[in-house]
Enzyme design. Structure first.
Site, PDB file in Angstrom:
ATOM      1  N   HIS A 128      21.759  26.617  86.745  1.00 41.61           N
ATOM      2  CA  HIS A 128      21.792  25.946  87.931  1.00 41.61           C
ATOM      3  C   HIS A 128      20.804  24.715  88.289  1.00 41.61           C
ATOM      4  CE1 HIS A 128      25.541  28.336  88.370  1.00 41.61           C
ATOM      5  NE2 HIS A 128      24.885  29.698  88.536  1.00 41.61           N
ATOM      6  N   HIS A 167      29.576  31.384  86.003  1.00 44.04           N
ATOM      7  CA  HIS A 167      29.371  30.231  87.010  1.00 44.04           C
ATOM      8  C   HIS A 167      29.085  28.989  86.428  1.00 44.04           C
ATOM      9  CE1 HIS A 167      27.702  34.105  88.733  1.00 44.04           C
ATOM     10  NE2 HIS A 167      28.577  33.608  89.684  1.00 44.04           N
ATOM     11  N   ASP A 253      27.887  37.703  82.897  1.00 43.14           N
ATOM     12  CA  ASP A 253      28.529  37.918  84.321  1.00 43.14           C
ATOM     13  C   ASP A 253      30.014  37.500  84.303  1.00 43.14           C
ATOM     14  OD1 ASP A 253      27.991  35.170  83.997  1.00 43.14           O
ATOM     15  OD2 ASP A 253      26.542  35.010  85.858  1.00 43.14           O
TER      16      ASP A 253
HETATM   17 ZN   LIG Z   1      26.046  33.200  86.240  1.00 40.15          ZN
END
Ligand SMILES: [Zn+2]
Length: 368
Positions: A128, A167, A253
């Site tokens: 990220h 994500h 995740d």
């Molecule tokens: Zn993640």
């Protein structure tokens, strides 16, 4: 393990509104992966690589001078906030250099033939991080820096990154958005984090058009949807692009147990995804594969997912069973559902587009 994210409430500072918990991005899941590898006996079959810290010059390949200096300054005092939802304590600058450097060490070991493939179990995560600020627990862009290292320091022409973290890998996407020499593929939960990031229509720009693939699967996607995405999008894209090295941004995740995702993967699911990528790696780049650890927030379950991935990389089953597999099988819903298949169908069209895009670039010895 000493990177200190402090206390919080879920992913936010607790403030005075609720009792603080330990921050959700903690060492525990990572430490428990390492310990399960030890206890299972798998460690006896692995080569342990000692990571070196990345140099500041290596970090500056993707991050701005102002940002790197700010993190160094804050880390020398009491730490602080790197940008958005990225708290850190004293010393985290050096630890983040070690996390990035661990990924570079793994790339070098694979390219030098010291090991067949590698898993860099690093923290803090990286996918990220933007060039000028931390985001989503990530300080420096570990996996992307590994790709740049392979390109610029090691002279590879084409590198691919497969990001299976739940994500979206926004930082990785941005690092190479107009760059056709690094193919970026992110399979993630639609509209989880970051918000409004990772759309299927974001395919790269300029020379990089066609070389960024997003597969934003609906929440609830399980092994069936993921395997379909890997068989129908990831594998054919890698076959078409023919990278000289494959990197996995390995977030654990997307499991059914994760508190920051709403997907349904099991350790067996991660095992199957690893098998698919390994088979392509053997076909296109002599098996050269490096996984860089990203997210994973169920300290109870990530060890089994990590063990499954690393068993496949090592080609060695320990026989240690995932005790939660039967419970998760009872949840059902692992077969691909029509609304999940629609996303895979749409993403598969991007592979056809990649095939008709400009010939994959073959540039050697680019200046730094
Ligand atoms: Zn993640």
């Amino acid at each position: 393990m000493w990177h200190d994210t402090g206390t919080g409430a879920w992913v936010s500072p607790a403030g005075l509104t609720v009792q603080p918990l330990g921050h959700i991005e903690s060492p525990e899941g990572k430490r428990r992966i390492r310990n399960l590898i030890e206890v299972s006996g798998l460690m006896d079959h692995l080569v342990q690589l000692r990571p070196r810290p990345a140099t500041e010059a290596e970090i500056l390949r993707l991050h701005t001078v102002e940002y790197v200096q700010r993190i160094r300054r804050m880390s020398a005092k009491s730490g602080g906030e790197a940008g958005e939802e990225t708290p850190f304590g004293p010393g985290s600058y050096e630890i983040a250099l070690l996390a990035a450097g661990g990924c570079l060490t793994a790339v070098d070991a694979v390219l030098d033939g010291e090991v067949d493939n590698a898993y860099a179990l690093v923290r803090p995560p990286g996918h990220h991080a933007e060039k000028d600020r931390g985001r989503g627990f990530c300080i420096f862009s570990n996996t992307a820096l590994a790709a740049v290292h392979a390109r610029h320091a090691r002279g590879l022409s084409r590198v691919a990154i497969v990001d299976w973290d739940v994500h979206h890998g926004n930082g990785t996407e941005h690092a190479f958005y107009s760059d056709p020499t690094v193919l970026t593929i992110s399979i993630h939960q639609n509209n989880n984090y970051p918000p409004r990031s990772g759309a299927i229509t974001d395919i790269g720009s300029h020379a990089g058009e066609g070389f960024n693939i997003n597969v934003p699967l609906p929440p609830g996607s399980g092994v069936g949807a993921y395997v379909a995405a890997f068989q129908r999008v990831v594998a054919p894209a890698l076959e078409a692009y023919r990278p000289e090295l494959i990197l996995i941004a390995s977030g654990l995740d997307a499991s059914a147990m994760d508190p920051l995702g709403s997907m349904m993967l099991t350790s067996d699911g991660y095992r199957r995804l690893t098998q698919i990528v390994l088979a392509v790696a053997r076909d296109v780049c002599g098996g050269r594969l490096v996984a860089c650890h990203e997210g994973g927030y169920s300290p109870a379950y990530v060890p089994y997912c990590g063990l499954a991935v690393i068993e496949e990389l090592a080609g060695k089953r320990t026989g240690l069973e995932d005790p939660l597999l039967s419970l998760l099988a009872g949840f059902g819903g692992q077969e691909i559902q029509p609304h999940q298949e629609a996303v895979v169908d749409e993403a598969a069209k991007l592979v056809a587009r990649l095939l008709t895009a400009a010939t994959p670039p073959r540039i050697r010895g680019d200046p730094e």
